[in-house]
Design an enzyme around this catalytic site. Structure first.
Site, mmCIF file in Angstrom:
data_model
loop_
_atom_site.group_PDB
_atom_site.id
_atom_site.type_symbol
_atom_site.label_atom_id
_atom_site.label_comp_id
_atom_site.label_asym_id
_atom_site.label_seq_id
_atom_site.Cartn_x
_atom_site.Cartn_y
_atom_site.Cartn_z
ATOM 1 N N LYS A 193 0.811 -1.217 0.000
ATOM 2 C CA LYS A 193 0.000 0.000 0.000
ATOM 3 C C LYS A 193 0.846 1.269 0.000
ATOM 4 O O LYS A 193 0.409 2.307 -0.476
ATOM 5 C CB LYS A 193 -0.942 0.000 1.201
ATOM 6 C CG LYS A 193 -2.103 -0.969 1.029
ATOM 7 C CD LYS A 193 -3.222 -0.657 2.005
ATOM 8 C CE LYS A 193 -4.477 -1.434 1.663
ATOM 9 N NZ LYS A 193 -4.356 -2.872 2.028
ATOM 10 N N GLU A 226 -9.667 7.527 3.664
ATOM 11 C CA GLU A 226 -10.540 6.727 4.511
ATOM 12 C C GLU A 226 -9.908 5.352 4.633
ATOM 13 O O GLU A 226 -9.120 4.934 3.774
ATOM 14 C CB GLU A 226 -11.955 6.680 3.932
ATOM 15 C CG GLU A 226 -12.287 5.504 3.083
ATOM 16 C CD GLU A 226 -11.555 5.490 1.764
ATOM 17 O OE1 GLU A 226 -10.945 4.450 1.487
ATOM 18 O OE2 GLU A 226 -11.579 6.473 1.015
ATOM 19 N N SER A 244 1.676 -9.775 -0.657
ATOM 20 C CA SER A 244 1.358 -8.344 -0.584
ATOM 21 C C SER A 244 1.734 -7.676 0.726
ATOM 22 O O SER A 244 1.990 -6.476 0.761
ATOM 23 C CB SER A 244 -0.134 -8.142 -0.857
ATOM 24 O OG SER A 244 -0.914 -8.950 0.000
#
Ligand SMILES: *Cc1c(COP(=O)(O)O)cnc(C)c1O
Length: 409
Positions: free
Chosen positions: A107, A129, A395
């Site tokens: 991310k 968010e 990930s």
């Protein structure tokens, strides 16, 4: 409604995608994508699109992003030959270690790139968010690094469930706003973040966390995440002299998967497999396998596959991994599914937990529960295709999942 395309139409769409012609000028990936947003946000989305087109081709911006990825995120992340999993599965298994990236997952690639963009745009604050808090942590860290204030909207229920990530965001200088409206989880937080963006679309930059949302977000996030696949392709070529037989990644909104897959789309010998969350099973509301069981619809500004009932009500979803627990999916994945370039399967909660334990014991790597879905899917693929070379997108790391894992034990 189902989307049906002929073989010729499928080939034509893939050719356009490979040629950089998709998304088109309307932000569409074939029938999917687009920009379904309130009128008040259209100017902000158009400004964002213009800025994205400018900076993502600006050598100075690319060089700055590259320096930050190297010295702050820790890229390139390693590609590891998983010796024990290879022996156990009868395959040649390679792990692309996004768990080694700063803040523990892929991310950060997206959060950093967009925070740098926000700075270039002269935004006074970044708004974001978050559900599980992983995107909030990455965004808070990137904003601190870039030097721009950060406000994170989070459902009150999630704030309670994800206390350690809330504390991390606050330590990293973000303001965390509890959303008490609606379902008091991610969906309410998204509505609230959008409301605040509408109120100040010039001063605020809305930093979206996956390859979803109105155009240009699915394109922007994909471009910022393809570093995963570009690196892996190069690293694998150096280590083995060739391509993988298959690349496999988990799918929530689809950002780590599209980042891994994209550089391989034109290599027609490389199979691509996305693994969704099969949850407790195939029943409605028991999983978040959007591409397996969803139908097209509009969610959060974008036309894509979606878990909703015949009245258009978005379904509740379930997954043991918070990061995959989302009723929608990025429009590019919906396209890749209908043209048949990527195969989408699912792994249940139990299969993911078993794969996580196997990876821990065999490789000394604690993967995120999200990433464990990719491992579970890879194990099945290996059984059906013995002796092949498998590239798995790992990930993120699983430290954040310890409370869930301890409960299972
Ligand atoms: C958020 C998250 C995901 C799911 O998001 P995508 O956009 O589908 O990549 C997967 N793995 C980890 C570790 C995450 O934190």
């Amino acid at each position: 409604m189902q989307v049906e395309l002929s073989d010729i139409e499928c080939k034509a769409l893939l050719t356009r995608l490979l040629g950089g012609k998709l998304p088109d000028e309307h932000g569409r990936f074939g029938p999917f994508g687009g920009r379904y947003a309130p009128e008040t946000l259209m100017p902000a989305l158009e400004r964002l699109e213009a800025g994205v087109m400018k900076y993502l081709t600006d050598p100075e911006f690319i060089a700055e992003l590259g320096r930050e990825l190297e010295t702050w995120v820790g890229r390139p992340t390693p590609l590891a030959h998983a010796r024990s999993l290879s022996a156990l599965w009868g395959a040649e298994v390679y792990l692309k270690r996004e768990d080694m990236a700063h803040t523990g997952a892929h991310k950060i690639n997206n959060a950093l790139g967009q925070a740098l963009l926000a700075k270039k745009f002269g935004a006074q604050q970044v708004i974001a968010e978050t559900g599980a808090g992983q995107h909030g942590v990455a965004t808070a860290a990137a904003c601190a690094r870039v030097g721009i204030p950060c406000v994170v909207y989070m459902g009150a229920v999630d704030i309670e469930r994800q206390a350690p990530n809330v504390d991390r965001m606050i330590q990293l200088g973000a303001k965390v706003v509890a959303v008490e409206s609606g379902d008091r989880t991610l969906r309410a937080a998204i509505d609230e973040a959008f409301r605040n963006w509408v109120a100040d679309p010039e001063g605020s930059y809305y930093l979206l966390g996956s390859a979803v949302g109105p155009h240009p977000y699915p394109y922007l996030v994909r471009e910022l995440q393809t570093v995963i696949g570009r690196e892996a392709k190069k690293q694998l070529a150096i280590m083995t002299g060739g391509l993988p037989d298959v690349a496999i990644a988990c799918i929530g909104g689809g950002s780590n998967a599209i980042g891994l897959f994209h550089p391989f789309l034109g290599d027609d010998k490389v199979q691509l497999v996305g693994v969704e969350a099969g949850g407790r099973g195939p029943g409605l509301g028991e999983n978040s396998a959007t591409l397996a069981t969803g139908t097209p619809g509009v969610l959060h500004g974008c036309y894509s596959m979606l878990l909703h009932d015949e009245n258009g009500q978005v379904q509740e979803t379930h997954s043991v991994s918070a990061g995959l627990d989302y009723p929608g999916v990025g429009p590019e994945h919906s396209l890749l599914k209908i043209i048949g370039r990527v195969t989408y399967i699912s792994a249940t909660d139990q299969e993911a937990l078993a794969a996580l334990q196997e990876c821990c014991a065999a490789e000394g790597v604690l993967p995120a529960l999200e990433s464990a879905h990719a491992l579970a899917g890879a194990k099945v693929w290996a059984q059906e295709n013995p002796g092949k070379r498998i590239l798995i997108g790992l990930s993120g790391r699983g430290d954040k999942d310890m409370p869930t894992l301890s409960k299972q034990a």
